[in-house]
Design a protein around this motif. Sequence first.
Motif, PDB file in Angstrom:
ATOM      1  N   THR A 150      60.322  48.602  26.151  1.00  0.00           N
ATOM      2  CA  THR A 150      60.439  49.756  25.257  1.00  0.00           C
ATOM      3  C   THR A 150      61.879  49.947  24.777  1.00  0.00           C
ATOM      4  O   THR A 150      62.815  49.329  25.274  1.00  0.00           O
ATOM      5  CB  THR A 150      59.985  51.042  25.972  1.00  0.00           C
ATOM      6  OG1 THR A 150      60.801  51.255  27.144  1.00  0.00           O
ATOM      7  CG2 THR A 150      58.523  50.956  26.383  1.00  0.00           C
ATOM      8  N   TYR A 151      62.022  50.842  23.817  1.00  0.00           N
ATOM      9  CA  TYR A 151      63.329  51.226  23.271  1.00  0.00           C
ATOM     10  C   TYR A 151      63.477  52.738  23.332  1.00  0.00           C
ATOM     11  O   TYR A 151      62.468  53.446  23.327  1.00  0.00           O
ATOM     12  CB  TYR A 151      63.469  50.727  21.825  1.00  0.00           C
ATOM     13  CG  TYR A 151      63.587  49.230  21.732  1.00  0.00           C
ATOM     14  CD1 TYR A 151      64.804  48.603  21.972  1.00  0.00           C
ATOM     15  CD2 TYR A 151      62.472  48.447  21.448  1.00  0.00           C
ATOM     16  CE1 TYR A 151      64.903  47.222  21.910  1.00  0.00           C
ATOM     17  CE2 TYR A 151      62.573  47.055  21.383  1.00  0.00           C
ATOM     18  CZ  TYR A 151      63.797  46.461  21.616  1.00  0.00           C
ATOM     19  OH  TYR A 151      63.906  45.094  21.564  1.00  0.00           O
ATOM     20  N   PRO A 152      64.740  53.200  23.429  1.00  0.00           N
ATOM     21  CA  PRO A 152      66.007  52.478  23.351  1.00  0.00           C
ATOM     22  C   PRO A 152      66.327  51.688  24.613  1.00  0.00           C
ATOM     23  O   PRO A 152      65.762  51.959  25.681  1.00  0.00           O
ATOM     24  CB  PRO A 152      67.029  53.602  23.153  1.00  0.00           C
ATOM     25  CG  PRO A 152      66.405  54.781  23.847  1.00  0.00           C
ATOM     26  CD  PRO A 152      64.931  54.658  23.572  1.00  0.00           C
ATOM     27  N   GLN A 153      67.245  50.724  24.483  1.00  0.00           N
ATOM     28  CA  GLN A 153      67.759  49.948  25.605  1.00  0.00           C
ATOM     29  C   GLN A 153      69.284  50.038  25.587  1.00  0.00           C
ATOM     30  O   GLN A 153      69.905  49.860  24.539  1.00  0.00           O
ATOM     31  CB  GLN A 153      67.340  48.484  25.513  1.00  0.00           C
ATOM     32  CG  GLN A 153      65.844  48.245  25.642  1.00  0.00           C
ATOM     33  CD  GLN A 153      65.480  46.768  25.610  1.00  0.00           C
ATOM     34  OE1 GLN A 153      66.340  45.893  25.767  1.00  0.00           O
ATOM     35  NE2 GLN A 153      64.201  46.479  25.395  1.00  0.00           N
ATOM     36  N   LEU A 154      69.860  50.288  26.755  1.00  0.00           N
ATOM     37  CA  LEU A 154      71.312  50.419  26.882  1.00  0.00           C
ATOM     38  C   LEU A 154      71.872  49.236  27.658  1.00  0.00           C
ATOM     39  O   LEU A 154      71.370  48.902  28.742  1.00  0.00           O
ATOM     40  CB  LEU A 154      71.669  51.725  27.594  1.00  0.00           C
ATOM     41  CG  LEU A 154      73.148  51.925  27.968  1.00  0.00           C
ATOM     42  CD1 LEU A 154      74.006  52.052  26.701  1.00  0.00           C
ATOM     43  CD2 LEU A 154      73.320  53.163  28.848  1.00  0.00           C
ATOM     44  N   TYR A 155      72.911  48.613  27.105  1.00  0.00           N
ATOM     45  CA  TYR A 155      73.584  47.485  27.746  1.00  0.00           C
ATOM     46  C   TYR A 155      75.066  47.804  27.919  1.00  0.00           C
ATOM     47  O   TYR A 155      75.684  48.417  27.042  1.00  0.00           O
ATOM     48  CB  TYR A 155      73.454  46.214  26.906  1.00  0.00           C
ATOM     49  CG  TYR A 155      72.049  45.679  26.820  1.00  0.00           C
ATOM     50  CD1 TYR A 155      71.648  44.590  27.586  1.00  0.00           C
ATOM     51  CD2 TYR A 155      71.109  46.264  25.964  1.00  0.00           C
ATOM     52  CE1 TYR A 155      70.347  44.102  27.505  1.00  0.00           C
ATOM     53  CE2 TYR A 155      69.809  45.784  25.880  1.00  0.00           C
ATOM     54  CZ  TYR A 155      69.438  44.701  26.654  1.00  0.00           C
ATOM     55  OH  TYR A 155      68.161  44.215  26.584  1.00  0.00           O
ATOM     56  N   VAL A 156      75.614  47.387  29.052  1.00  0.00           N
ATOM     57  CA  VAL A 156      77.051  47.505  29.287  1.00  0.00           C
ATOM     58  C   VAL A 156      77.566  46.142  29.712  1.00  0.00           C
ATOM     59  O   VAL A 156      77.053  45.544  30.667  1.00  0.00           O
ATOM     60  CB  VAL A 156      77.372  48.561  30.371  1.00  0.00           C
ATOM     61  CG1 VAL A 156      78.866  48.551  30.696  1.00  0.00           C
ATOM     62  CG2 VAL A 156      76.948  49.946  29.904  1.00  0.00           C
ATOM     63  N   GLY A 166      66.529  52.077  30.007  1.00  0.00           N
ATOM     64  CA  GLY A 166      66.192  52.961  28.905  1.00  0.00           C
ATOM     65  C   GLY A 166      66.578  54.392  29.195  1.00  0.00           C
ATOM     66  O   GLY A 166      67.406  54.673  30.074  1.00  0.00           O
ATOM     67  N   LEU A 167      65.961  55.324  28.480  1.00  0.00           N
ATOM     68  CA  LEU A 167      66.318  56.730  28.586  1.00  0.00           C
ATOM     69  C   LEU A 167      66.064  57.277  29.982  1.00  0.00           C
ATOM     70  O   LEU A 167      66.891  58.023  30.519  1.00  0.00           O
ATOM     71  CB  LEU A 167      65.539  57.542  27.553  1.00  0.00           C
ATOM     72  CG  LEU A 167      65.755  59.055  27.589  1.00  0.00           C
ATOM     73  CD1 LEU A 167      67.219  59.396  27.374  1.00  0.00           C
ATOM     74  CD2 LEU A 167      64.877  59.733  26.540  1.00  0.00           C
ATOM     75  N   ASP A 168      64.941  56.925  30.593  1.00  0.00           N
ATOM     76  CA  ASP A 168      64.640  57.449  31.929  1.00  0.00           C
ATOM     77  C   ASP A 168      65.706  57.063  32.940  1.00  0.00           C
ATOM     78  O   ASP A 168      66.105  57.868  33.792  1.00  0.00           O
ATOM     79  CB  ASP A 168      63.263  56.957  32.395  1.00  0.00           C
ATOM     80  CG  ASP A 168      62.126  57.619  31.626  1.00  0.00           C
ATOM     81  OD1 ASP A 168      62.383  58.660  30.988  1.00  0.00           O
ATOM     82  OD2 ASP A 168      61.006  57.099  31.666  1.00  0.00           O
ATOM     83  N   ILE A 169      66.168  55.822  32.864  1.00  0.00           N
ATOM     84  CA  ILE A 169      67.205  55.352  33.787  1.00  0.00           C
ATOM     85  C   ILE A 169      68.491  56.143  33.576  1.00  0.00           C
ATOM     86  O   ILE A 169      69.149  56.572  34.534  1.00  0.00           O
ATOM     87  CB  ILE A 169      67.479  53.853  33.579  1.00  0.00           C
ATOM     88  CG1 ILE A 169      66.224  53.031  33.885  1.00  0.00           C
ATOM     89  CG2 ILE A 169      68.651  53.390  34.444  1.00  0.00           C
ATOM     90  CD1 ILE A 169      65.748  53.113  35.305  1.00  0.00           C
ATOM     91  N   LEU A 170      68.849  56.342  32.307  1.00  0.00           N
ATOM     92  CA  LEU A 170      70.091  57.069  32.018  1.00  0.00           C
ATOM     93  C   LEU A 170      69.995  58.523  32.478  1.00  0.00           C
ATOM     94  O   LEU A 170      70.971  59.091  32.976  1.00  0.00           O
ATOM     95  CB  LEU A 170      70.390  57.007  30.526  1.00  0.00           C
ATOM     96  CG  LEU A 170      71.869  57.173  30.136  1.00  0.00           C
ATOM     97  CD1 LEU A 170      72.704  56.049  30.724  1.00  0.00           C
ATOM     98  CD2 LEU A 170      72.045  57.215  28.632  1.00  0.00           C
ATOM     99  N   SER A 215      65.598  57.930  21.363  1.00  0.00           N
ATOM    100  CA  SER A 215      66.890  57.423  20.899  1.00  0.00           C
ATOM    101  C   SER A 215      67.878  58.567  20.702  1.00  0.00           C
ATOM    102  O   SER A 215      69.058  58.472  21.063  1.00  0.00           O
ATOM    103  CB  SER A 215      66.717  56.654  19.582  1.00  0.00           C
ATOM    104  OG  SER A 215      65.964  55.472  19.774  1.00  0.00           O
ATOM    105  N   ARG A 216      67.403  59.683  20.134  1.00  0.00           N
ATOM    106  CA  ARG A 216      68.269  60.844  19.908  1.00  0.00           C
ATOM    107  C   ARG A 216      68.830  61.372  21.230  1.00  0.00           C
ATOM    108  O   ARG A 216      70.030  61.683  21.344  1.00  0.00           O
ATOM    109  CB  ARG A 216      67.496  61.949  19.197  1.00  0.00           C
ATOM    110  CG  ARG A 216      68.336  63.196  18.890  1.00  0.00           C
ATOM    111  CD  ARG A 216      67.533  64.257  18.177  1.00  0.00           C
ATOM    112  NE  ARG A 216      67.098  63.801  16.854  1.00  0.00           N
ATOM    113  CZ  ARG A 216      65.869  63.467  16.545  1.00  0.00           C
ATOM    114  NH1 ARG A 216      64.901  63.539  17.461  1.00  0.00           N
ATOM    115  NH2 ARG A 216      65.549  63.055  15.326  1.00  0.00           N
ATOM    116  N   THR A 217      67.981  61.453  22.237  1.00  0.00           N
ATOM    117  CA  THR A 217      68.411  61.983  23.530  1.00  0.00           C
ATOM    118  C   THR A 217      69.413  61.062  24.200  1.00  0.00           C
ATOM    119  O   THR A 217      70.422  61.511  24.763  1.00  0.00           O
ATOM    120  CB  THR A 217      67.200  62.191  24.450  1.00  0.00           C
ATOM    121  OG1 THR A 217      66.280  63.090  23.814  1.00  0.00           O
ATOM    122  CG2 THR A 217      67.625  62.786  25.776  1.00  0.00           C
TER     123      THR A 217
END
Length: 288
Positions: free
Chosen positions: A149-155, A162-166, A112-114
């Motif tokens: 898993t979390y975090p999850q990002l929505y637009v 999640g983080l790997d995708i970002l 989440s921090r990253t």
Amino acid sequence: LRGAGVDFGSFDILSDEQVRAGLKVYSNWPTFPQLYVKGVLVGGVDDAAKLAEGGDLKAQLAVAAGVDVGKATAAAADGSKSVQDRCKKLLASAETMVFMKGSPDAPRCGFSRTLVGLLRDEAIEFASFDILEDQDVRQALKELSNWPTYPQLYVKGELVGGLDILKEMKNDGPLAPQLGIKPKESLDSRLKGLISSRSIVLFMKGTPDAPQCGFSRTAIGLLRDEGVDFGTFDILEDQEVRQGLKKFSNWPTYPQLYAQGELLGGLDIMKEMNEAGELGSALRPQAS
């Protein structure tokens, strides 16, 4: 359960060691899975299999737990729908939404921090929801998004990942264009734009025709006496600019006068320059 058409909720004990260990003690049942009907422990997989051998599993569960399974599953279905509605409202509450552990300023896990850091590095505005504070949302969103898993990002209500995708997107270039959102302009950039918006800009309290303090009124009078064209910004209307400009200019009070993008000073400086006959020349660009 699915084969018998039983509606049910679930909890992933691998995601919470405290629940995993605690439930063994609470139920006095040493293994998983554990099946409960209306809060009553039915047993594990062997027990469910034996009940299924006896015929209609729904009916057998009712007998084993001493409850009306039809009513219980209907209530569970209603509850599940209510939580999913909450999730959808949360998704619609902001253009960019992060479901994370903790808050942006106090993340509770490194992932989440990253992720928060990646968004902040590009001045992307976002809202957040702490899934540690609401287990119903935490579990329901996994099912709704089909993302475990979390975090999850929505637009705009759509799952990005999640983080790997970002991180993968970041490797391809700036995030904002890929996400289809406009990053927030940094405060320094905004202040520079305001300062350079006119040749002469006075940051004041109120407007030229309705100043909200005597210092600002006097400064307006001095500028009008010089007959120069100038713009103004009412710092009472924008606290971010009001506080930020103090640090940017290293000048603690208002009004503040800028000419050709450079700070001249406050009212005392304007008065001194006026008495020395220097205010007019300082306000007008010098011929090169």
